[in-house]
Motif scaffolding. Structure first.
Motif, PDB file in Angstrom:
ATOM      1  N   GLU A  79      53.076  34.900  49.409  1.00 61.36           N
ATOM      2  CA  GLU A  79      52.329  35.363  50.587  1.00 61.36           C
ATOM      3  C   GLU A  79      51.519  36.617  50.274  1.00 61.36           C
ATOM      4  OE1 GLU A  79      55.394  33.862  54.039  1.00 61.36           O
ATOM      5  OE2 GLU A  79      55.936  35.586  52.785  1.00 61.36           O
ATOM      6  N   ALA A  80      52.078  37.506  49.461  1.00 68.20           N
ATOM      7  CA  ALA A  80      51.339  38.699  49.047  1.00 68.20           C
ATOM      8  C   ALA A  80      50.128  38.298  48.205  1.00 68.20           C
ATOM      9  CB  ALA A  80      52.249  39.642  48.265  1.00 68.20           C
ATOM     10  N   GLU A  81      50.319  37.310  47.333  1.00 67.31           N
ATOM     11  CA  GLU A  81      49.204  36.839  46.509  1.00 67.31           C
ATOM     12  C   GLU A  81      48.135  36.165  47.368  1.00 67.31           C
ATOM     13  OE1 GLU A  81      48.194  34.502  42.404  1.00 67.31           O
ATOM     14  OE2 GLU A  81      50.164  34.211  43.287  1.00 67.31           O
ATOM     15  N   ASP A  82      48.560  35.395  48.359  1.00 65.66           N
ATOM     16  CA  ASP A  82      47.612  34.745  49.260  1.00 65.66           C
ATOM     17  C   ASP A  82      46.774  35.786  50.000  1.00 65.66           C
ATOM     18  OD1 ASP A  82      46.537  32.424  50.856  1.00 65.66           O
ATOM     19  OD2 ASP A  82      47.532  33.547  52.480  1.00 65.66           O
ATOM     20  N   PHE A  83      47.400  36.851  50.468  1.00 65.73           N
ATOM     21  CA  PHE A  83      46.676  37.942  51.134  1.00 65.73           C
ATOM     22  C   PHE A  83      45.629  38.524  50.188  1.00 65.73           C
ATOM     23  CE2 PHE A  83      46.409  42.584  51.863  1.00 65.73           C
ATOM     24  CZ  PHE A  83      45.756  42.569  53.082  1.00 65.73           C
ATOM     25  N   ALA A  84      46.035  38.799  48.948  1.00 63.14           N
ATOM     26  CA  ALA A  84      45.112  39.367  47.964  1.00 63.14           C
ATOM     27  C   ALA A  84      43.957  38.415  47.679  1.00 63.14           C
ATOM     28  CB  ALA A  84      45.854  39.709  46.676  1.00 63.14           C
ATOM     29  N   GLU A 140      35.982  48.946  42.543  1.00 63.39           N
ATOM     30  CA  GLU A 140      37.361  49.407  42.461  1.00 63.39           C
ATOM     31  C   GLU A 140      38.292  48.509  43.274  1.00 63.39           C
ATOM     32  OE1 GLU A 140      37.913  53.593  43.230  1.00 63.39           O
ATOM     33  OE2 GLU A 140      36.143  54.090  42.032  1.00 63.39           O
ATOM     34  N   LEU A 141      37.843  48.101  44.463  1.00 63.60           N
ATOM     35  CA  LEU A 141      38.659  47.200  45.282  1.00 63.60           C
ATOM     36  C   LEU A 141      38.920  45.881  44.557  1.00 63.60           C
ATOM     37  CD1 LEU A 141      37.178  47.652  48.874  1.00 63.60           C
ATOM     38  CD2 LEU A 141      39.535  48.083  48.174  1.00 63.60           C
ATOM     39  N   VAL A 142      37.872  45.322  43.987  1.00 67.54           N
ATOM     40  CA  VAL A 142      38.006  44.049  43.275  1.00 67.54           C
ATOM     41  C   VAL A 142      38.938  44.220  42.074  1.00 67.54           C
ATOM     42  CG1 VAL A 142      36.754  42.354  41.872  1.00 67.54           C
ATOM     43  CG2 VAL A 142      35.833  43.083  44.085  1.00 67.54           C
ATOM     44  N   ALA A 143      38.765  45.287  41.306  1.00 65.23           N
ATOM     45  CA  ALA A 143      39.621  45.525  40.139  1.00 65.23           C
ATOM     46  C   ALA A 143      41.084  45.701  40.568  1.00 65.23           C
ATOM     47  CB  ALA A 143      39.134  46.750  39.372  1.00 65.23           C
ATOM     48  N   ASP A 144      41.325  46.440  41.653  1.00 68.54           N
ATOM     49  CA  ASP A 144      42.691  46.642  42.139  1.00 68.54           C
ATOM     50  C   ASP A 144      43.315  45.325  42.589  1.00 68.54           C
ATOM     51  OD1 ASP A 144      42.433  49.344  41.628  1.00 68.54           O
ATOM     52  OD2 ASP A 144      42.153  49.901  43.735  1.00 68.54           O
ATOM     53  N   LEU A 145      42.543  44.497  43.273  1.00 71.71           N
ATOM     54  CA  LEU A 145      43.056  43.201  43.725  1.00 71.71           C
ATOM     55  C   LEU A 145      43.380  42.289  42.546  1.00 71.71           C
ATOM     56  CD1 LEU A 145      40.719  42.716  46.776  1.00 71.71           C
ATOM     57  CD2 LEU A 145      43.222  42.660  46.861  1.00 71.71           C
TER      58      LEU A 145
END
Length: 156
Positions: free
Chosen positions: A78-83, A143-148
């Protein structure tokens, strides 16, 4: 977001003054600080560290007020789906809303190479903290994309 003795997947959205973070901390029972804390608590380091499979949502507002709560029903999938949904929404360059169950909703508006994100946090039943709205941003898209992407790799 890895203090001494703590590891595990973590998705940090915001900056050092206001943020939300979805984390699954894993304490290292061999770490001297963890061993001291366990001794102070009167339990073994392994018991103090726990299973390392409980997700939590942490937040801090610009006024320095922080909070957090466990999300014991949240699974890695579920955490991966959110990401994944957040990553897909970032690629549209249009305003969007992405939810992580009933506890977190992110509303985002694009800007020049950055996003302004409003996080709506609703603590789960049994947590006495009030709902919170946090203004996060501007947050650079790269940065958002790299963090995700790093978060998704940490779940693999």
């Amino acid at each position: 977001m890895s203090p001494t003795g703590v590891s595990g997947p973590a998705l940090f959205i915001g900056d050092d003054t206001a943020y939300v973070a979805l984390v699954r901390p894993r304490l290292d029972p061999a770490d001297p600080d963890i061993r001291r804390a366990a001794e102070d608590a009167g339990v073994s380091p392994e018991e103090f560290a726990g299973p390392g499979n409980i997700w939590a949502l942490m937040l801090e507002q610009e006024d320095g007020e922080g909070d957090g709560f466990e999300l014991p029903g949240l699974r890695d999938a579920e955490a991966e789906d959110f990401a994944e949904r957040l990553l897909a929404a970032l690629s549209t360059s249009e305003p969007f809303t992405v939810e992580a169950g009933i506890v977190l909703r992110l509303d985002a508006r694009p800007g020049a190479d950055a996003w302004t994100v409003t996080a709506h946090v609703t603590p789960p039943e049994g947590h006495d903290g009030p709902p919170r709205i946090l203004e996060l941003g501007p947050l650079p898209t790269t940065e958002l994309v790299a963090d995700l992407e790093e978060f998704r790799r940490s779940l693999a």
